[in-house]
Design a protein around this motif. Structure first.
Motif: not given
Length: 766
Positions: A623-630, A656-659, A664-673, A687-694
């Motif tokens: 939860k804390i990591l997700e909040a940091l990304f958000m 985390l990638l799904s959330a 729409d935190k695409t840059i955060a998702a991109l860096k995490l991926l 997870s790959y597909e969700k990030v790519l779709d976003a």
């Protein structure tokens, strides 16, 4: 030694001058009128004839007195003084001493005294010396009246000054005054030298005493047995028994016969030096010379036998003394009691104690301080309490106060706490200063017996009267006493009282870790975490170790009070002191801080937890990591994940990638991926597909191209349904090169997969 009266009365009366008749009526002279003007100080070179000055002053003073007397007789004889006014009844010598004590010794003060006293006579000078507040005042006055020609010192004033200086250990001054006496026309006598011999001895300067004794013969001062007796006391007091024997023989060679007093000193000295055989020989020599022992001799011999535990011989001497009709004194009985106590014959000591009272010999303070400890050591506490009561009823206050500590300890060990409390009451009744250690013994034993109300009452008196802080205190309270009471107070909602008590102990240098930590626990439980943290600061400044459980209670107290930031500060302090908080404490602080919206603070707590090797609480970590990304703290979040992986843990990357993709935190998702791909983390294809779709939906085609290329290189995705859409978007945006590369990568991957599939089918058919 010549007998000199301590104080001689001095009566202030009118001075009778040659041309003035004596005034018969009494009057009161105002002693507070001092002559201090500058024109009163007449230089000696220009001073007029003294006789003429005295006559003129006498005439003027008596005229004034006659005028006052006539006015006084004209008034009503029964008239009273107005309220608040009193006749001055202070003695002149006391007034002079008070002036010297309150003012600096200057010419102004000398003139004031000179104006106050018309003539200095022997009685006044002697009494001023005797009443002076200290030796310095006496010496200044002594020299001033002599140098000013106001008085010629005689034998008695010289003797008084030498005695004063000897008691004050100003021996050089005393020596000079003594040796200068012949120049003033005052003869020496033996007693003056005896005073100096004794003074040097009391200051431990034996050689000077001996030199001064030898100098008497050089100066022509006749020595007698008194001088030798004074020298023997000095010599034996320092344990030089061989020198004592030599001077005893010298005394005999000079034809001076030893007296009974001399032999008593010799016996005392040899027993003091533990020379038993020598003392016995001198005792026999004394009797052979026809000198009958007196009560002092018998007391000395009995005390000597006591030193060597020879109580049978001491008893024989005691009986012999009675048979010779020499009445035993209180010293005799006390010495015998001391001997019995020393050989653990306490019953005999008690018997003698009762015997002396039957002969109407009253016990003194030494008798009681000798008997009571013996009764305590023998376990006869009831008898000890009776003897104590007798001492209190007779208001006998002992000089040795250690017996009360002994009584308190032994009564408490016997379990009679009421009798122990009576000991403290006895001290108060006898006006003996009570100390913290006395209260400490009672407090400790009341606490052990769970009689906490009585212990708290004693504590209240201890704190209220500032007994702990008394500068003259010699015995401090033991840690076993105050720790039990502080612990009880802190566990029962009275930490404030415990702290007030302990702060007094701190002023005496007490830095007890147990007491400090109990105060932290008490304040924390009572909901006063700030007070507890102040205690921690004091402990930190003074290097006192803190307990982990005390820290835990402090952190929990802050959390209950709704102060998560302070809880985190306390947790950090706990970690800095080398303590490892458990996972539940970490979780409580992280949850509290996180719920308060302090995500980065929660992140730092998480970092401390991971560094300490705590691997629990991963759901909260996610939860804390997700909040940091958000919130855009991507680098911080990635740093925490990297630290977590180094310690052998890892968050749920798919979650985390799904959330992030869904929000729409695409840059955060991109860096995490990208982070996961670099570290070969195992991810679900979705997870790959969700990030790519976003990324594709957000128009970030180049970012999607870049991460898809890495995915393809890692073999992380086989078919993405939106690949064609991505290629089309790249072409539309003019990124044809990237579109062409991606197309060839996809076709090459499909070709490779097809050849592998055909080979597999051929292998199966064959």
């Amino acid at each position: 030694m010549a007998c000199i009266s301590i104080s001689k009365p001095y009566q202030l009366r009118p001075r009778v001058y040659p041309n003035v008749s004596r005034i018969q009526s009494s009057y009161s002279l105002n002693l507070l009128h001092f002559f201090s003007s500058t024109h009163d100080q007449i230089p000696e070179a220009t001073a007029p004839n003294p006789d003429r000055v005295q006559a003129e002053e006498g005439t003027r003073m008596n005229q004034e007195l006659e005028q006052r007397q006539s006015q006084s007789h004209s008034q009503n004889q029964n008239q009273r003084f107005p309220r608040g006014r009193r006749r001055n009844t202070e003695k002149l010598e006391d007034l002079i001493c008070r002036m010297m004590a309150n003012r600096a010794w200057t010419t102004r003060l000398q003139n004031s005294i000179r104006g106050l006293v018309p003539v200095f006579d022997h009685n006044l000078v002697y009494n001023v010396l005797h009443s002076a507040k200290n030796s310095e005042h006496a010496l200044q006055f002594f020299r001033w009246i002599e140098r000013s020609g106001l008085f010629n010192h005689d034998r008695e004033t010289h003797m008084k000054m030498i005695e004063i200086l000897g008691r004050a250990s100003k021996l050089n001054h005393a020596r000079c005054i003594l040796l200068d006496m012949p120049q003033k026309g005052v003869e020496w006598d033996e007693d003056m030298f005896i005073v100096l011999i004794d003074s040097y001895g009391k200051n431990g300067i034996v050689q000077e005493s001996v030199k001064f004794f030898d100098k008497m013969q050089e100066l022509g001062v006749q020595r007698s047995g008194k001088s030798y007796d004074a020298l023997f006391k000095v010599i034996f007091r320092r344990g030089r028994y061989m020198m004592g024997k030599r001077y005893f023989n010298k005394m005999l060679n000079e034809g001076i016969m030893p007296t009974k007093h001399t032999y008593n000193i010799m016996l005392w000295g040899f027993f003091l030096s533990l020379r038993f055989e020598t003392a016995m020989r001198f005792f026999e020599d004394m009797q052979s010379r026809g000198i009958s022992p007196d009560v002092v001799t018998y007391n000395t011999m009995i005390n000597g036998y006591n030193r060597f535990k020879k109580m049978d011989e001491a008893e024989k001497l005691f009986v012999e003394m009675k048979e010779k009709n020499i009445e035993p004194t209180v010293i005799s009985y006390t010495t015998m009691i001391k001997g019995y106590v020393g050989v653990e014959r306490v019953d005999d000591a008690l018997r003698l104690f009762e015997e002396m009272k039957s002969f109407n010999i009253k016990p003194n303070d030494v008798t009681f301080t000798t008997l009571i400890p013996g009764l305590c050591d023998a376990g006869k506490m009831a008898e000890a309490q009776i003897v104590l009561k007798e001492m209190v009823d007779n208001y006998i206050s002992p000089k040795d106060n250690s017996i009360f500590m002994k009584l308190l300890t032994c009564q408490c060990e016997s379990g009679d706490l009421e009798a122990a409390a009576d000991v403290l009451k006895a001290m108060i009744r006898l006006s003996i200063p009570t100390e913290a250690a006395h209260y400490g013994i009672l407090i400790e034993n009341f606490c052990k017996a769970e009689m906490f109300d009585q212990a708290i009452k004693l504590l209240d008196k201890l704190v209220e009267k500032d007994i702990i802080l008394r500068p003259q205190i010699s015995m401090d309270m033991e840690a076993s006493a105050y720790n039990l009471l502080i612990q009880h107070l802190c566990h029962h909602g009275q930490t404030g009282k415990a702290e007030a008590f302990f702060r007094q102990l701190m002023k005496k240098g007490v830095l007890d870790p147990s007491a400090f930590n109990n105060l932290i626990r008490g304040h924390s439980k009572e909901g006063n975490p700030d007070s507890a943290f102040e205690i921690i600061k004091i402990m930190a400044r003074r290097g006192v170790p803190k307990d982990a459980d005390a820290y835990k209670l402090l952190v929990e107290s802050y959390l209950r009070k709704g102060e998560p930031a302070d809880a985190k500060t306390a947790l950090d302090s706990m970690i800095e002191d080398g303590h490892l908080p458990d996972s539940s404490l970490f979780r409580s602080v992280m949850e509290s801080v996180f719920e308060d919206g302090r995500v980065q603070t929660a992140s730092r707590v998480m970092k401390s937890m991971v560094e300490k090797g705590v691997k629990e609480n991963m759901d909260l970590v996610a939860k804390i990591l997700e909040a940091l990304f958000m919130r855009g703290h991507v680098e911080e979040a990635l740093g925490r994940i990297d630290l977590l992986m180094q310690s052998g843990g890892a968050p749920n990357f798919d979650s985390l990638l799904s959330a992030l993709s869904e929000k729409d935190k695409t840059i955060a998702a991109l860096k995490l991926l990208d982070f996961c791909l670099e570290r070969d983390c195992i991810l679900d294809v979705s997870s790959y597909e969700k990030v790519l779709d976003a990324l594709l939906a957000g128009g970030k085609t180049l970012n999607a191209y870049s991460i898809l290329s890495k995915i393809l290189e890692k073999g992380g995705i086989s078919d993405w349904k939106s690949c064609e859409d991505l290629i089309a978007n790249l072409n539309q945006e003019g990124n044809t090169k990237q579109a062409d590369i991606l197309s060839r990568m996809i076709r090459g991957r499909e070709t490779a997969q097809g050849s592998k599939k055909g080979k597999k089918q051929a292998d199966v058919s064959s």
